[in-house]
Design a protein around this motif. Structure first.
Motif, PDB file in Angstrom:
ATOM      1  N   MET A 220       0.833  -1.205   0.000  1.00  0.00           N
ATOM      2  CA  MET A 220       0.000   0.000   0.000  1.00  0.00           C
ATOM      3  C   MET A 220       0.868   1.256   0.000  1.00  0.00           C
ATOM      4  N   GLN A 221       1.920   1.271   0.845  1.00  0.00           N
ATOM      5  CA  GLN A 221       2.809   2.432   0.925  1.00  0.00           C
ATOM      6  C   GLN A 221       3.501   2.690  -0.411  1.00  0.00           C
ATOM      7  N   THR A 222       3.953   1.623  -1.064  1.00  0.00           N
ATOM      8  CA  THR A 222       4.619   1.753  -2.359  1.00  0.00           C
ATOM      9  C   THR A 222       3.705   2.425  -3.374  1.00  0.00           C
ATOM     10  N   MET A 223       2.431   2.029  -3.377  1.00  0.00           N
ATOM     11  CA  MET A 223       1.489   2.626  -4.321  1.00  0.00           C
ATOM     12  C   MET A 223       1.170   4.074  -3.952  1.00  0.00           C
ATOM     13  N   LEU A 224       1.011   4.354  -2.659  1.00  0.00           N
ATOM     14  CA  LEU A 224       0.735   5.725  -2.227  1.00  0.00           C
ATOM     15  C   LEU A 224       1.868   6.662  -2.636  1.00  0.00           C
ATOM     16  N   ILE A 225       3.098   6.220  -2.401  1.00  0.00           N
ATOM     17  CA  ILE A 225       4.266   7.048  -2.729  1.00  0.00           C
ATOM     18  C   ILE A 225       4.331   7.302  -4.231  1.00  0.00           C
ATOM     19  N   ALA A 226       4.093   6.247  -5.020  1.00  0.00           N
ATOM     20  CA  ALA A 226       4.125   6.384  -6.483  1.00  0.00           C
ATOM     21  C   ALA A 226       3.046   7.342  -6.982  1.00  0.00           C
ATOM     22  N   CYS A 227       1.963   7.456  -6.207  1.00  0.00           N
ATOM     23  CA  CYS A 227       0.862   8.345  -6.593  1.00  0.00           C
ATOM     24  C   CYS A 227       1.012   9.752  -6.020  1.00  0.00           C
ATOM     25  N   GLY A 228       2.156  10.009  -5.350  1.00  0.00           N
ATOM     26  CA  GLY A 228       2.433  11.353  -4.861  1.00  0.00           C
ATOM     27  C   GLY A 228       2.073  11.615  -3.413  1.00  0.00           C
ATOM     28  N   TYR A 229       1.831  10.565  -2.635  1.00  0.00           N
ATOM     29  CA  TYR A 229       1.478  10.723  -1.224  1.00  0.00           C
ATOM     30  C   TYR A 229       2.623  10.183  -0.353  1.00  0.00           C
ATOM     31  N   SER A 230       3.353  11.084   0.249  1.00  0.00           N
ATOM     32  CA  SER A 230       4.517  10.701   1.040  1.00  0.00           C
ATOM     33  C   SER A 230       4.105   9.956   2.301  1.00  0.00           C
ATOM     34  N   CYS A 231       4.850   8.879   2.602  1.00  0.00           N
ATOM     35  CA  CYS A 231       4.615   8.108   3.824  1.00  0.00           C
ATOM     36  C   CYS A 231       5.691   8.383   4.867  1.00  0.00           C
ATOM     37  N   GLY A 232       6.366   9.530   4.744  1.00  0.00           N
ATOM     38  CA  GLY A 232       7.386   9.906   5.725  1.00  0.00           C
ATOM     39  C   GLY A 232       8.786   9.508   5.318  1.00  0.00           C
ATOM     40  N   LYS A 233       9.723   9.809   6.169  1.00  0.00           N
ATOM     41  CA  LYS A 233      11.135   9.618   5.827  1.00  0.00           C
ATOM     42  C   LYS A 233      11.538   8.158   5.675  1.00  0.00           C
ATOM     43  N   TYR A 234      10.766   7.252   6.259  1.00  0.00           N
ATOM     44  CA  TYR A 234      11.132   5.836   6.151  1.00  0.00           C
ATOM     45  C   TYR A 234      10.507   5.156   4.931  1.00  0.00           C
ATOM     46  N   GLY A 235       9.636   5.884   4.225  1.00  0.00           N
ATOM     47  CA  GLY A 235       9.074   5.352   2.983  1.00  0.00           C
ATOM     48  C   GLY A 235       8.246   4.097   3.175  1.00  0.00           C
ATOM     49  N   ALA A 236       8.385   3.168   2.237  1.00  0.00           N
ATOM     50  CA  ALA A 236       7.626   1.912   2.273  1.00  0.00           C
ATOM     51  C   ALA A 236       8.347   0.893   3.156  1.00  0.00           C
ATOM     52  N   ASP A 237       8.154   1.025   4.471  1.00  0.00           N
ATOM     53  CA  ASP A 237       8.854   0.153   5.419  1.00  0.00           C
ATOM     54  C   ASP A 237       7.961  -0.939   5.997  1.00  0.00           C
ATOM     55  N   GLY A 238       6.692  -0.979   5.561  1.00  0.00           N
ATOM     56  CA  GLY A 238       5.792  -2.021   6.048  1.00  0.00           C
ATOM     57  C   GLY A 238       5.134  -1.722   7.379  1.00  0.00           C
ATOM     58  N   GLU A 239       5.364  -0.527   7.941  1.00  0.00           N
ATOM     59  CA  GLU A 239       4.772  -0.146   9.219  1.00  0.00           C
ATOM     60  C   GLU A 239       3.749   0.973   9.006  1.00  0.00           C
ATOM     61  N   PHE A 240       2.533   0.738   9.454  1.00  0.00           N
ATOM     62  CA  PHE A 240       1.435   1.696   9.284  1.00  0.00           C
ATOM     63  C   PHE A 240       1.486   2.696  10.442  1.00  0.00           C
ATOM     64  N   GLY A 241       2.319   3.741  10.282  1.00  0.00           N
ATOM     65  CA  GLY A 241       2.467   4.746  11.317  1.00  0.00           C
ATOM     66  C   GLY A 241       1.663   6.004  11.023  1.00  0.00           C
ATOM     67  N   SER A 242       1.974   7.074  11.748  1.00  0.00           N
ATOM     68  CA  SER A 242       1.231   8.325  11.613  1.00  0.00           C
ATOM     69  C   SER A 242       1.355   8.926  10.217  1.00  0.00           C
ATOM     70  N   ASP A 243       2.579   8.875   9.638  1.00  0.00           N
ATOM     71  CA  ASP A 243       2.780   9.452   8.308  1.00  0.00           C
ATOM     72  C   ASP A 243       1.993   8.694   7.245  1.00  0.00           C
ATOM     73  N   THR A 244       1.959   7.376   7.368  1.00  0.00           N
ATOM     74  CA  THR A 244       1.188   6.565   6.419  1.00  0.00           C
ATOM     75  C   THR A 244      -0.308   6.820   6.595  1.00  0.00           C
ATOM     76  N   ASP A 245      -0.732   6.977   7.845  1.00  0.00           N
ATOM     77  CA  ASP A 245      -2.134   7.287   8.128  1.00  0.00           C
ATOM     78  C   ASP A 245      -2.538   8.610   7.470  1.00  0.00           C
ATOM     79  N   LYS A 246      -1.664   9.634   7.574  1.00  0.00           N
ATOM     80  CA  LYS A 246      -1.941  10.932   6.953  1.00  0.00           C
ATOM     81  C   LYS A 246      -2.006  10.809   5.431  1.00  0.00           C
ATOM     82  N   ALA A 247      -1.076  10.012   4.864  1.00  0.00           N
ATOM     83  CA  ALA A 247      -1.039   9.831   3.413  1.00  0.00           C
ATOM     84  C   ALA A 247      -2.322   9.163   2.918  1.00  0.00           C
ATOM     85  N   LEU A 248      -2.760   8.120   3.627  1.00  0.00           N
ATOM     86  CA  LEU A 248      -3.965   7.402   3.218  1.00  0.00           C
ATOM     87  C   LEU A 248      -5.197   8.304   3.334  1.00  0.00           C
TER      88      LEU A 248
END
Length: 313
Positions: free
Chosen positions: A186-214
Motif C-alpha cells: 500500500m505504501q509503495t502505491m501511495l508514494i508512487a501516486c504522490g502521497y509521502s509516507c514519511g522519511k522511512y518510505g515503504a517500510d511495512g509499518e502503518f504509522g502516523s505518516d502513512t495514516d496521513k497519506a492514506l
C-alpha cells in the motif's frame, strides 16, 4: 492446524474484488508457491488459471492444509480429497458453508474446470466465493442440483468455540499500527501516486505518516476519510497507481548520454536495447520514425526518459 468454517470464509471475503494482475493477485500466487512441498512440484505462474490456487491459498492462510489439500489443478484436488475421504460425488445434495464446490461446465468428460468455496445456502440458492471468476475474486450464485456441479469436498472443520464474551468482527482492512507486507505494498502505491509516507518510505509499518497519506488519498478521491485501507480504498488506489505507472518508464536522473545505459537504468527490458534493431520498438512507440540509431534519434529518446515520458512498449 485446521480452522473453523467462519475463519476460512472470513479470509475468503477479505479478498473479494482483487483482480488478476494486481499485487493482491500476486500475493495469492506467491503464498501458494511458498508453501512446500508444491503439488506435483509445479510453481504457479501469474498467467495461469488460479481458482484452485485460491482455495489452496485460503487453506494455507488459515492453517487448514491438514483438511484441505493444496493443489493448483481442480481435477488433482478432487483426487487428493478422495484420498482424505472428504469427496462427495453427489451433485444433488444441499451443501454446507465451507464446502468446496467443483464445476464441470462442459459436462463432457467429468473433468472439473472450476472451483469455489460455499459461503452460504439460502433455500435452493448457493452463494459461492471463487478465485479467477472473471479474472478476479468474486461471488457466484447457483441453484442446488445444477447440472454443472460435479460434486463437493467436505473438509472436517473445527467446531466453533462457544463463548460468553462478545464476538468481535474480524478486521478486514489495514489501519494504523499494522505491520506487514500488505502495508508495504500500500505504501509503495501511495508514494508512487504522490502521497509521502514519511522519511522511512515503504517500510511495512502503518504509522502516523502513512495514516496521513492514506487519509489525504481518501479525501482527494471522494472516499470516506477513516484511515482504513479496506476494499474500496484498495481498489481506488490500484486504479490510480496503474494510471500513474503503466504507461511510462521511470524518470532518468543520471548524466549518461549513452542510450543503452539510460534504457537499462529506467527499467527497460533487455530485449529492447543493445542494438539499434532492438531499440526500434521503443523508438516507434515514442514517435521516432525511421529509427536507425543515429545520435539525434537516440537523444530524442534520452530527453523523453529524462522527463519521465518514455512510453512503455
Amino acid at each position: 492446524m485446521s480452522c473453523t468454517v467462519k475463519q476460512i470464509l472470513n479470509e475468503a471475503k477479505k479478498h473479494i474484488g482483487i483482480k488478476e494482475g494486481t499485487s493482491g493477485h500476486h500475493n495469492i500466487i506467491d503464498t501458494y508457491n511458498s508453501h512446500k512441498p508444491l503439488a506435483r512440484g509445479y510453481k504457479v505462474k501469474y498467467t495461469d488459471n488460479w481458482c484452485a490456487t485460491f482455495i489452496s491459498f485460503l487453506a494455507i492462510k488459515c492453517g487448514a492444509t491438514d483438511i484441505i489439500p493444496t493443489e493448483c489443478s481442480c481435477g488433482q484436488m478432487i483426487e487428493l480429497m478422495k484420498k482424505k475421504g472428504i469427496w462427495n460425488e453427489n451433485d444433488d445434495i444441499t451443501p454446507k458453508a465451507g464446502d468446496i464446490i467443483m464445476y464441470d461446465w462442459d459436462k463432457k468428460d467429468g473433468w472439473p474446470e472450476h472451483v469455489g468455496i460455499v459461503e452460504k445456502v439460502s433455500g435452493k440458492t448457493i452463494t459461492v466465493i471463487e478465485g479467477n471468476k472473471n479474472n478476479a475474486v468474486g461471488r457466484r450464485t447457483i441453484d442446488v442440483g445444477n447440472a454443472s456441479i460435479r460434486g463437493y469436498g467436505q473438509p472436517k472443520y473445527k467446531k466453533e468455540v462457544e463463548s460468553s464474551k462478545p464476538v468481535q468482527e474480524q478486521k478486514n482492512y489495514l489501519s494504523k499500527g499494522d505491520k506487514n507486507n500488505e502495508v508495504k505494498t500500500m505504501q509503495t502505491m501511495l508514494i508512487a501516486c504522490g502521497y509521502s509516507c514519511g522519511k522511512y518510505g515503504a517500510d511495512g509499518e502503518f504509522g502516523s505518516d502513512t495514516d496521513k497519506a492514506l487519509r489525504k488519498f481518501q479525501k482527494d478521491n471522494g472516499l470516506e476519510v477513516d484511515g482504513k485501507y479496506g476494499t474500496k480504498s484498495k481498489a481506488n488506489l490500484q486504479v490510480v497507481y496503474k494510471s500513474k505507472t503503466s504507461f511510462y518508464y521511470k524518470k532518468y536522473t543520471g548524466k549518461s548520454t549513452q542510450i543503452d545505459v539510460v534504457l537499462k537504468a529506467i527499467g527497460v527490458p533487455s530485449k529492447y536495447y543493445g542494438s539499434w534493431l532492438k531499440r526500434k520498438a521503443i523508438a516507434k512507440k515514442n514517435g521516432v520514425s525511421l529509427y536507425v540509431g543515429t545520435s539525434n534519434q537516440n537523444m530524442k529518446l534520452i530527453e523523453l526518459a529524462k522527463k519521465g515520458k518514455l512510453k512503455k512498449v
